[in-house]
Design a protein around this motif. Structure first.
Motif, short mmCIF file in Angstrom:
data_model
loop_
_atom_site.label_atom_id
_atom_site.label_comp_id
_atom_site.label_asym_id
_atom_site.label_seq_id
_atom_site.Cartn_x
_atom_site.Cartn_y
_atom_site.Cartn_z
N ASN A 34 0.69 -1.49 0.12
CA ASN A 34 -0.14 0.02 -0.11
C ASN A 34 0.91 1.32 -0.06
O ASN A 34 0.42 2.42 -0.20
CB ASN A 34 -1.13 -0.01 1.40
N ILE A 51 -3.53 -3.09 -5.60
CA ILE A 51 -2.24 -2.14 -6.25
C ILE A 51 -2.23 -2.65 -7.67
O ILE A 51 -1.68 -3.77 -7.95
CB ILE A 51 -1.14 -2.27 -5.37
N THR A 77 0.68 3.03 -3.76
CA THR A 77 -0.68 3.68 -4.54
C THR A 77 -0.38 5.16 -4.67
O THR A 77 -0.33 6.02 -3.71
CB THR A 77 -1.98 3.21 -3.86
N ASN A 106 -3.33 2.40 -10.31
CA ASN A 106 -2.93 3.31 -9.34
C ASN A 106 -1.72 3.00 -8.84
O ASN A 106 -1.14 3.78 -7.89
CB ASN A 106 -3.97 2.90 -8.15
#
Lengths: 130, 136
Positions: free
Chosen positions: A45, A87, A48, A102
């Motif tokens: 994460n 992702i 992103t 993203n």
């Protein structure tokens, strides 16, 4: 010294990503080499570009992207972990029929072999997480 | 030194279900096995539950991935160290764990146990000799 870096936690929720960033920056400033930064588990994460933290806080994702650009860092997001958590780069979006991607600048999606290879190439593998 | 063999240890400290650490950790071990390094795994804290026999995750909706541990021997991952203190603290006995084995190609393919119960002090010695330690 050649360092390999593994980031196992996502941004903001957990300090691991901040600590990893500070470590990488300090190591580079002192002339060490970073073989690769690998993002696994919720660490994906960090990659992103859709995060929008409050303006008076650090932007963890952009900070990684800028560091990568400045030092030509190889930042790899694990493909399997990324698929679980959404992702996506342009290729992955196309492959899985998603309507958007993203992935942030400076990150690339690849396999776990890249993590093992970093462990083999590095003098020291540093793990950031619980 | 691209052909150099290093000692890789994968430490598993979390229960198999509830989080995805154990499953994703195991995926790393399986991928890593292709790199022909000297691989060991350690199980401590709630990680010892990963090796519990007769797992049934059916009603949780989570995949029971425990059969995958039985394949480790075929991937030449044959050294699984389980911390005795962690087992005892959780009321588990060695016989509560899956009987994981491997075929020793250097000993006429004799079937041998992969799991070794070690004390915390012995585990510390095992950690000491590693080149790369991953912690999941």
């Amino acid at each position: 010294m050649k360092f390999g870096i593994l980031v196992n936690e996502g941004p903001y929720q957990h300090q691991a990503s901040d600590t990893a960033y500070q470590f990488v920056k300090a190591a580079l400033d002192q002339g060490h080499e970073i073989v690769r930064v690998f993002f696994y588990h919720d660490g994906v994460n960090n990659g992103t570009r859709l995060t929008t933290p409050p303006q008076d806080d650090r932007n963890i994702v952009n900070r990684w992207s800028e560091l990568a650009k400045e030092h030509e860092l190889d930042m790899v997001v694990c493909v399997a972990a990324a698929q679980r958590r959404g992702i996506v780069d342009a290729d992955e979006a196309k492959r899985h029929g998603k309507d958007a991607d993203n992935i942030a600048d400076g990150f690339r999606i690849s396999g776990l072999g890249q993590l093992i290879e970093a462990g083999i190439k590095a003098d020291r593998m540093m793990i950031f997480g619980d | 030194m691209a052909n150099q063999t290093k000692k890789f240890l994968y430490i598993n400290r979390r229960a198999p279900y509830g989080t995805v650490y154990a499953l994703e950790g195991l995926e790393t071990v399986l991928i890593g096995a292709a790199f022909e390094q000297d691989v060991s795994m350690a199980f401590m804290d709630d990680g010892v539950f990963q090796l519990k026999d007769h797992q049934d995750s059916g009603e949780t909706g989570m995949k029971n991935f425990s059969p995958t541990y039985r394949a480790l021997g075929d991937y030449e991952v044959t050294k699984l160290y389980v911390e005795r203190e962690s087992l005892e603290a959780r009321g588990l006995r060695p016989e509560d764990l899956m009987a994981l084995t491997y075929e020793d190609e250097d000993d006429d393919y004799k079937e041998k146990p992969s799991i070794h119960i070690v004390s915390s002090a012995e585990l510390a010695d095992i950690l000491e000799i590693q080149d790369v330690i991953f912690n999941f």
